[in-house]
Scaffold this motif. Structure first.
Motif, PDB file in Angstrom:
ATOM      1  N   UNK A   1      18.447  51.389  23.547  1.00 54.54           N
ATOM      2  CA  UNK A   1      17.819  50.131  23.923  1.00 54.54           C
ATOM      3  C   UNK A   1      17.019  50.315  25.202  1.00 54.54           C
ATOM      4  N   UNK A   2      15.806  49.766  25.220  1.00 56.24           N
ATOM      5  CA  UNK A   2      14.972  49.859  26.406  1.00 56.24           C
ATOM      6  C   UNK A   2      15.553  49.078  27.571  1.00 56.24           C
ATOM      7  N   UNK A   3      16.479  48.142  27.293  1.00 55.52           N
ATOM      8  CA  UNK A   3      17.083  47.383  28.380  1.00 55.52           C
ATOM      9  C   UNK A   3      17.992  48.244  29.245  1.00 55.52           C
ATOM     10  N   UNK A   4      18.373  49.391  28.722  1.00 52.28           N
ATOM     11  CA  UNK A   4      19.251  50.278  29.487  1.00 52.28           C
ATOM     12  C   UNK A   4      18.503  51.304  30.323  1.00 52.28           C
ATOM     13  N   UNK A   5      17.182  51.266  30.277  1.00 47.32           N
ATOM     14  CA  UNK A   5      16.408  52.296  30.974  1.00 47.32           C
ATOM     15  C   UNK A   5      16.599  52.222  32.484  1.00 47.32           C
ATOM     16  N   UNK A   6      16.780  53.385  33.096  1.00 47.96           N
ATOM     17  CA  UNK A   6      16.686  53.525  34.536  1.00 47.96           C
ATOM     18  C   UNK A   6      15.237  53.877  34.868  1.00 47.96           C
ATOM     19  N   UNK A   7      14.773  53.474  36.051  1.00 44.74           N
ATOM     20  CA  UNK A   7      13.391  53.745  36.431  1.00 44.74           C
ATOM     21  C   UNK A   7      13.324  54.055  37.922  1.00 44.74           C
ATOM     22  N   UNK A   8      12.324  54.846  38.273  1.00 45.83           N
ATOM     23  CA  UNK A   8      12.140  55.226  39.668  1.00 45.83           C
ATOM     24  C   UNK A   8      10.669  55.490  39.926  1.00 45.83           C
ATOM     25  N   UNK A   9      10.296  55.548  41.200  1.00 40.65           N
ATOM     26  CA  UNK A   9       8.929  55.867  41.600  1.00 40.65           C
ATOM     27  C   UNK A   9       8.976  56.530  42.961  1.00 40.65           C
ATOM     28  N   UNK A  10       7.933  57.305  43.240  1.00 37.87           N
ATOM     29  CA  UNK A  10       7.906  57.977  44.536  1.00 37.87           C
ATOM     30  C   UNK A  10       6.711  58.886  44.658  1.00 37.87           C
ATOM     31  N   UNK A  11       6.786  59.789  45.596  1.00 32.96           N
ATOM     32  CA  UNK A  11       5.719  60.735  45.866  1.00 32.96           C
ATOM     33  C   UNK A  11       6.307  62.142  45.929  1.00 32.96           C
ATOM     34  N   UNK A  12       5.436  63.141  45.860  1.00 27.12           N
ATOM     35  CA  UNK A  12       5.933  64.510  45.894  1.00 27.12           C
ATOM     36  C   UNK A  12       4.829  65.501  46.149  1.00 27.12           C
ATOM     37  N   UNK A  13       5.217  66.769  46.186  1.00 28.19           N
ATOM     38  CA  UNK A  13       4.307  67.886  46.395  1.00 28.19           C
ATOM     39  C   UNK A  13       4.570  68.909  45.298  1.00 28.19           C
ATOM     40  N   UNK A  14       3.499  69.403  44.707  1.00 26.63           N
ATOM     41  CA  UNK A  14       3.604  70.440  43.686  1.00 26.63           C
ATOM     42  C   UNK A  14       2.847  71.670  44.170  1.00 26.63           C
ATOM     43  N   UNK A  15       3.497  72.835  44.071  1.00 29.07           N
ATOM     44  CA  UNK A  15       2.889  74.067  44.575  1.00 29.07           C
ATOM     45  C   UNK A  15       3.168  75.189  43.586  1.00 29.07           C
ATOM     46  N   UNK A  16       2.111  75.870  43.154  1.00 27.70           N
ATOM     47  CA  UNK A  16       2.283  77.064  42.324  1.00 27.70           C
ATOM     48  C   UNK A  16       2.513  78.230  43.287  1.00 27.70           C
ATOM     49  N   UNK A  17       3.769  78.472  43.608  1.00 30.27           N
ATOM     50  CA  UNK A  17       4.131  79.475  44.606  1.00 30.27           C
ATOM     51  C   UNK A  17       4.223  80.852  43.967  1.00 30.27           C
TER      52      UNK A  17
END
Length: 749
Positions: free
Chosen positions: A701-717
């Protein structure tokens, strides 16, 4: 005049028959080099013309500062004054360059050990060393040369380099722009002024090639907005007296924008005008766009090539009306003569067998030339991963204007790797891995690999081999032998161990150039350990079905890869569906995994990535779905901000058991790190995630979905993709474990 003075003593002699040739003044050189240059031998007739020719030939060798011919009776005496030879070349004061790099650059310009020496050599060497430093923005570099004579008319040359500091771009100005702001144009450039990340990107170092590329970006920007008569009037690059600061001033003349009011075809289009018109990407009523014209010319060329016309010429013309600001685009097409491929040759391969390359070809010999098939063939050879470079030359056959030969030029690279690596994540802590892999074994195109990795939660040993052409039709076969142990997270403070030895055989059937269908059969055994902390659910399962569970999973899958770059994608999509079915053994189940990724290049710098994953598991033949096949969710690769693997059912002992149903929805908006220019290996992103794992018997059920938002950094090291994120939960429930800051090396989307 100097040569005439030298030659004069050899003139005005009566011709005679040579009885002997004597060489004087030779200290180090080989007498044979002198004799080989002479146009006469003992027994030949000698005269003034032959003497002059001999002097010219000896001077042409470059080995002598002076040459004289004397005649003693019937003996010709060759008197030489040798040039010094360079014995050694050494460098001091180098920091930016490796000495071997400079030595090679000098040798390519004829300056090196064993080469003749004179003052001009020193001048050329100093200029070449300075040129190398200028290429890296060391405008203050100074070179001092010391020449030391040694025995046998040789010299040692020592270059002492004072590098100085790097000259950096202090200012970039664009003058004359009115319709477009200067800041917008500056954002297009790879060259930048100093910033907090330019130590990494080095974009504040001036290079003429980079500036030329940036000028073309400005030109393309205007041409794609209708400014047909745009012109770069001047480009000035000035350097400060201390050679530390560079200023760049670009003056442009925008002209006026033009709207396309019509499109014409002129020339021969094989009676397929409709097919060619379908390829036109220029649209009337819109501003003229140079990239659409270029794309149309390319499409026309490829369409001509599809019909066998390898040397078609397409020339776009514009009919401009400056008063109204309107333009008509005319495409002039001349197909030339239709040709077919006589022969396909392979060059450059010393290890790889010809058949490994030829079996990737879709253009056949004695067939009509097909540009689309040739491009596809090149792409397929390149995707093998055995070569640094793959090019295809089209050569006309002399005397046969309707035939061409194709030459596939490859540059091979090393395909064997011995890799040791270490990684760290918040959940697994320290992980170690080692692998020995060899692609293209003995030039056959086959693969063999041994991988070992260990972390807090998993330890794996995998031996695998792949035959990409198990059949002549391109069906691949992969064989895996593995032993895996995993320790799912347990809130009691200990982890219970699951061990899974097994093997599998998989076959891949290519249905199209982008689609592959996989199927295979495996056998594996899952062992539930008896260590402390075993959750009640696993203890119950073990008591009911035993500690050992054997299954024979049948795998069926499909994958379609259309991303422009799997490591740093900016556009395209990736899709896969995989189903495991086990109908025999102690556990019977069906498990489905599906994934869809789509990337959109919103602008030159902004990329939007969308990802969706669905997992479903069911028990079959009256048996429950096995716990150890559950899905897990939460954390990187799932829904960030929530603890790794914390979704789904929780045992009464507090252990996270996951569940047989999983849904992940992810979105990421990428942009370059401010100050890094257009570098895509280091990017920042904003993310929004949603998802959950559902336990057995619980409806999805979609009513059970957890959700989040934020920022980040991606690096091909250098050690793999690195992602760091910080966020906040948007939708959470009581009991959820939150971890706002998360990172991992080698994480997936």
């Amino acid at each position: 005049m100097a040569l005439a003075a030298i030659v004069a003593p050899a003139w005005a002699v009566e011709p005679f028959q040579i009885e002997d040739i004597r060489i004087e003044g030779l200290q180090r050189g080989d007498p044979g080099s002198v004799f080989n240059a002479l146009p006469f031998r003992v027994g030949d007739s000698y005269n003034d013309d032959k003497g002059s020719a001999a002097l010219r030939a000896l001077f042409a060798t470059g080995l002598f500062k002076d040459v004289r011919l004397d005649v003693d009776g019937k003996v010709v005496v060759v008197v030489v004054d040798e040039r010094s030879l360079i014995a050694t070349v050494s460098f001091s004061g180098l920091k930016e360059f490796d000495k071997d790099t400079l030595a090679k650059a000098l040798k390519d310009n004829g300056i090196g050990e064993g080469q003749p020496f004179d003052k001009a050599v020193i001048d050329r060497a100093e200029q070449e060393i300075k040129r190398q430093y200028l290429s890296k923005s060391f405008y203050g570099a100074e070179v001092t040369t010391t020449v030391t004579p040694i025995e046998r008319n040789r010299v040692n040359i020592a270059f002492t380099v004072t590098e100085g500091d790097i000259a950096k771009i202090r200012e970039i100005r664009i003058l004359g722009s009115q319709a477009v702001s200067e800041s917008t144009l500056l954002d297009l450039l790879d060259l930048t002024t100093g910033g907090w990340l330019t130590w990494y990107t080095k974009s504040d170092r001036y290079a003429r090639t980079k500036l030329n590329a940036d000028l073309e970006k400005i030109r393309s920007y205007y041409l794609n907005r209708g400014y047909l008569e745009f012109d770069i009037k001047s480009t000035q690059v000035t350097i400060s007296p201390d050679k530390q600061d560079i200023s760049i001033t670009i003056t442009v003349d925008e002209g006026q924008p033009y709207v396309v009011t019509g499109i014409k075809l002129d020339g021969e289009f094989l009676g397929r005008d409709g097919d060619f018109r379908d390829q036109i990407q220029v649209r009337p009523g819109q501003n003229y766009r140079g990239e659409e014209v270029t794309a149309t010319v390319k499409a026309f060329s490829e369409l001509y090539a599809t019909y066998g016309y390898a040397f078609a010429r397409i020339e776009p013309r514009t009919e401009i009306d400056r008063k109204t600001g309107q333009v008509v685009v005319v495409f002039q097409g001349q197909p030339g003569q239709r040709v077919y491929v006589r022969r396909v040759n392979v060059a450059g391969n010393t290890v790889t067998r010809d058949e490994v390359i030829r079996r990737e070809f879709r253009q056949f010999e004695s067939a009509w030339y097909d540009g689309a098939k040739i491009k596809l063939s090149r792409d397929r050879v390149e995707r093998l991963g055995f070569f640094d470079e793959v090019t295809i030359d089209t050569n006309e056959v002399p005397g046969a204007p309707d035939q061409v030969d194709l030459v596939v030029n490859v540059t091979e690279k090393q395909t064997g790797t011995l890799q040791l690596a270490a990684g760290f994540s918040q959940y697994d802590k320290l992980s170690l891995s080692a692998s020995v892999r060899k692609e293209n074994i003995l030039g056959s195109g086959n693969y063999l690999g041994v991988d070992v990795n260990t972390s807090k939660s998993q330890r794996n040993l995998l031996i695998s081999t792949v035959d990409p052409y198990f059949t002549d039709d391109g069906v691949s076969r992969a064989v895996d032998l593995y032993y895996r142990t995993s320790k799912p997270l347990n809130s009691l403070g200990d982890a219970y161990q699951l061990a899974t030895p097994g093997m599998a055989v998989r076959f891949g059937v290519p249905f199209t150039e982008y689609d592959t269908v996989f199927f295979g059969l495996g056998v594996e055994q899952t062992i539930i350990g008896t260590s402390s902390g075993v959750p009640n659910s696993y203890y119950t399962y073990r008591s009911t079905f035993g500690a050992y569970s054997t299954s024979f999973p049948l795998t069926i899958g499909w994958a379609r890869e259309e991303r422009d770059n799997p490591m740093v994608p900016t556009k395209g999509r990736f899709q896969r569906v995989n189903v495991d079915i086990s109908l025999l053994g102690d556990v019977t189940y069906a498990r489905l995994n599906g994934q869809y990724q789509q990337y959109f290049a919103l602008t030159n710098k902004l990329t939007l990535g969308l990802n969706g994953e669905l997992g479903l598991g069911y028990g079959l033949r009256g048996k429950p779905y096995p716990l150890f096949k559950n899905f897990y969710g939460g954390g990187l690769g799932s829904v960030r901000v929530f603890d790794q693997g914390s979704f789904g059912s929780v045992d009464i002992t507090g252990a996270y058991d996951g569940g047989p149903k999983r849904l992940n929805l992810n979105s990421e908006l990428y942009l370059p790190v401010p100050g890094s220019g257009n570098d895509k290996s280091l990017r920042v992103f904003a993310f929004a995630d949603a998802g959950n794992v559902w336990r057995l018997g619980q409806p999805l059920s979609l009513r059970d979905l957890r959700a989040s938002a934020g920022i980040g950094v991606s690096w091909v090291s250098p050690v793999g993709p690195f992602k760091l994120s910080w966020g906040t939960p948007i939708r959470s429930f009581s009991g959820d474990k939150i971890q706002r800051f998360q990172f991992q090396i080698g994480t997936a989307f």
